[in-house]
Every structure is written in C-alpha cells, then in structure tokens.
Design a protein around this motif. Structure first.
Motif, PDB file in Angstrom:
ATOM      1  N   UNK A  26      39.938  43.483  35.704  1.00 12.65           N
ATOM      2  CA  UNK A  26      38.570  43.447  36.227  1.00 12.65           C
ATOM      3  C   UNK A  26      38.273  44.655  37.112  1.00 12.65           C
ATOM      4  N   UNK A  27      36.988  44.903  37.302  1.00 14.77           N
ATOM      5  CA  UNK A  27      36.543  45.924  38.241  1.00 14.77           C
ATOM      6  C   UNK A  27      36.820  45.466  39.664  1.00 14.77           C
ATOM      7  N   UNK A  95      30.953  39.469  35.541  1.00 12.51           N
ATOM      8  CA  UNK A  95      30.334  39.996  36.767  1.00 12.51           C
ATOM      9  C   UNK A  95      29.653  38.817  37.447  1.00 12.51           C
ATOM     10  N   UNK A  96      30.242  38.334  38.519  1.00 12.02           N
ATOM     11  CA  UNK A  96      29.718  37.173  39.251  1.00 12.02           C
ATOM     12  C   UNK A  96      28.873  37.684  40.408  1.00 12.02           C
ATOM     13  N   UNK A  97      27.570  37.469  40.314  1.00 11.43           N
ATOM     14  CA  UNK A  97      26.634  38.085  41.265  1.00 11.43           C
ATOM     15  C   UNK A  97      26.062  37.057  42.235  1.00 11.43           C
ATOM     16  N   UNK A  98      26.182  37.372  43.523  1.00  6.61           N
ATOM     17  CA  UNK A  98      25.580  36.562  44.580  1.00  6.61           C
ATOM     18  C   UNK A  98      24.552  37.414  45.316  1.00  6.61           C
ATOM     19  N   UNK A 118      43.623  36.444  44.692  1.00  9.94           N
ATOM     20  CA  UNK A 118      44.777  35.922  43.952  1.00  9.94           C
ATOM     21  C   UNK A 118      44.436  35.443  42.541  1.00  9.94           C
ATOM     22  N   UNK A 119      43.154  35.295  42.247  1.00 15.60           N
ATOM     23  CA  UNK A 119      42.695  34.764  40.949  1.00 15.60           C
ATOM     24  C   UNK A 119      43.319  33.398  40.660  1.00 15.60           C
ATOM     25  N   UNK A 120      43.421  32.633  41.697  1.00 15.50           N
ATOM     26  CA  UNK A 120      43.873  31.255  41.604  1.00 15.50           C
ATOM     27  C   UNK A 120      43.536  30.562  42.913  1.00 15.50           C
ATOM     28  N   UNK A 121      43.409  29.239  42.857  1.00 17.02           N
ATOM     29  CA  UNK A 121      43.184  28.453  44.066  1.00 17.02           C
ATOM     30  C   UNK A 121      44.029  27.190  43.972  1.00 17.02           C
ATOM     31  N   UNK A 134      40.167  36.722  35.328  1.00 16.80           N
ATOM     32  CA  UNK A 134      39.744  37.880  36.111  1.00 16.80           C
ATOM     33  C   UNK A 134      38.207  37.951  36.136  1.00 16.80           C
ATOM     34  N   UNK A 135      37.687  38.324  37.278  1.00 21.54           N
ATOM     35  CA  UNK A 135      36.235  38.478  37.448  1.00 21.54           C
ATOM     36  C   UNK A 135      35.983  39.505  38.531  1.00 21.54           C
TER      37      UNK A 135
END
Length: 333
Positions: A26-27, A95-98, A118-121, A134-135
């Motif tokens: 991811x970027x 692309x997750x935009x807020x 971490x790309x995990x919770x 990935x995001x």
C-alpha cells in the motif's frame, strides 16, 4: 481523472504509487491539511484513479468503537489474499478517505492507528488477532492539531493545501464553465477569480450561480457586466469580502481596540470554527486584519478599506510630527 494544479504534489504521488506497486503493498498513509475547498477530496480521488485502487469514503464521526471500525475495515479490498491474510497475487489496497478526520472520536483514532501500523487488530477471541488487507488511510482536515499525537504520527506523508494561484484558478473556472456550458468572457473570468479567495470550491459555486442567472435572464454570454451584477446580488465586493467580513472590519475599526473571537462570533452570528478556518485567514491574507495576543485588530490597510467604502461615519486620526503645520481651507464666498 483531470486534476488542475498540485503539480509538485502529483509528481511525489506518482513516485509513491510506482514504488508501492513494485512492493505489491500500500501507499503511505497521508494527512491532507489546509484551507477548506482547496481540493483535498479531489486529490484523494485522483490518487485512487491514477493507481487503479478502490476508493472508500467514510464519515469519521461514526468511528466510536471496535464494532464500527471492523464494519469499515471489512469493506476494504480483500482480493488476492488467502484466509490467513497472505498475499497470493497483485494487491489493490483501498484508499480509505476520512474528510474532517479531526472529528473522529479518540477511540476510533486509537483503533485505526493500530490498524494503520500493523494491519491487524485484536480479535474478539483471546490470543487471536484479525488481519486486515493493506490499505492507505487518507485524512483531510482543517484542524490537524485536534488529532491525537499517536494517531497523527501514523501518517507518513503530509500535504498542506494553500489557496490556488490566479492562473490555476482561472483554468479551473474555464474547465467548469465548459462542463456546465457557460460561455464566460475572459474579463468575466478575471472578476470571478478576484472574488474566489483562491478556493476552487468557491469559484465553481460562482460559476454554477452564474449559469442559473444566465438562464433566468436568457443570455448566452456572461459579460463582465453580468458577472458584476451577480456579485452585487450576492453582496460580494470587488475584493471578495462578504457582509460578514465587512461587519468584522467595521467592528474592529469602530472599537479601536483588540476584539476577541467570542465577541466577533456574537456580532457576526458566525460560529467560532467558521471564523477561524474561513473568514479570518482570508482577511489576514488580504492584509486587512491581524490576530494579536489580545485579540483581532484592524490594519492600516483595513482602515483605508473601510473609509474608502464609506462604511462608517468615524474617521481615524493620525499622530502628526511636532513640526507639522496644519492647513485650513479658506471658505469660498
């Protein structure tokens, strides 16, 4: 997707996109800050279109707990992952935009901060964790200082948005005029530029209003006269000042002392955030007002502006040199 301006930023993003695709990852997470209406959302969509990645826009206010966050994270692109979260092909990170990301509750910032790193919770089951594809989280804000420090530090790219230069703004006006089938003379475009504060959203709004006026009065070409008539109806002067800005300047002029934000908000009936984020920066950029430790004060340029417009019956007195000889006009008989 066409995006006018931001040439240097686009070059940086093109390099970042190329590198991310080479890594099949991811970027970097990005924080867009600065003046409202200057293209933060447009740039986020441009990144998505240029990279060929999905785009997901989410309201930050709703991220109140783990359940709300998981609901959004489950909408990310899961293509080419196995059930354990291993990549098994070319990935297309969402692309997750807020927008207005500073409105995200602290609990949401905590959860997304971990996910960004971490790309995990943590899973709902003890000793288990939930993997996340990935995001790239892109947050847009006019108030970056309101983000918690840990969350803010998760962003690796920071892009600050400034008002557009006149030539770029004119290009944007012409682009949207063509899109809306509005024929505006070059001199009319200049009049719109002069009142748009360097903000594309404001300029486009004026073009849309101009289209409606032209339809109402049945004309095919927007001459400078028609454009100026529109601004007279909107009560926006040649410098782009609205009645709100003029009330502020008049108040500062007539009080002759620093005035606090609370009092200005009461006088203008405009909320604090709008004054601080939109109105005051414009007056400061114009050199009409300054913010001091004691409050807002009018500049000499602001004084001249108010007097030239005859918005007050008061006149400012200037101190004169001790050797200055005052003159008196002789009355004509």
């Amino acid at each position: 997707m066409e995006l006018i301006g931001h040439d240097n930023t686009k070059k940086q993003l093109h390099l970042a996109i190329t590198a991310a695709k080479s890594r099949n990852s991811s970027l970097p997470h990005m924080l867009f800050s600065g003046t409202a209406g200057c293209g933060k959302t447009s740039l986020a969509r441009y990144i998505s279109a240029y990279a060929g990645y999905p785009f997901l826009s989410v309201t930050p206010n709703d991220m109140i707990d783990r359940k709300a966050a998981i609901k959004i994270l489950n909408k990310l692109d899961h293509t080419n992952y196995d059930e354990m979260g291993n990549g098994i092909g070319v990935l297309t990170p969402t692309i997750l935009f807020f927008d207005e990301v500073h409105n995200m509750p602290k609990k949401g910032q905590e959860i997304f901060g971990i996910a960004m790193e971490e790309y995990e919770i943590a899973a709902s089951v003890i000793n288990k964790k939930t993997w996340i594809p990935y995001f790239t989280l892109v947050g847009a804000t006019t108030l970056p200082g309101k983000l918690t420090k840990p969350f803010r530090e998760r962003f690796k790219m920071f892009i600050t948005f400034q008002p557009y230069a006149n030539d770029e703004l004119a290009e944007i006006i012409n682009y949207h005029a063509k899109r809306l089938k509005v024929n505006v003379m070059p001199e009319g475009v200049i009049e719109i530029v002069n009142r748009s504060r360097g903000i594309p959203r404001t300029a486009v709004g004026f073009v849309e209003r101009l289209r409606d006026i032209m339809l109402a009065i049945k004309v095919d070409v927007a001459t400078p006269y028609i454009v100026n008539r529109m601004f007279e109806v909107l009560k926006i002067d040649s410098e782009g000042c609205t009645e709100t800005e003029l009330r502020i300047l008049k108040t500062l002029f007539e009080n002759n002392i620093p005035v606090g934000l609370e009092n200005l908000s009461i006088i203008t009936e405009v909320d604090h955030e709008t004054l601080k984020s939109y109105v005051e920066p414009f007056l400061i950029r114009k050199g009409l007002m300054l913010v001091s430790g004691k409050g807002r004060i009018i500049t000499q340029k602001g004084i001249d502006y108010i007097e030239d417009k005859s918005l007050t019956t008061q006149r400012k007195k200037k101190d004169i040199p001790t050797n200055y000889e005052r003159k008196t006009m002789v009355a004509q008989s």
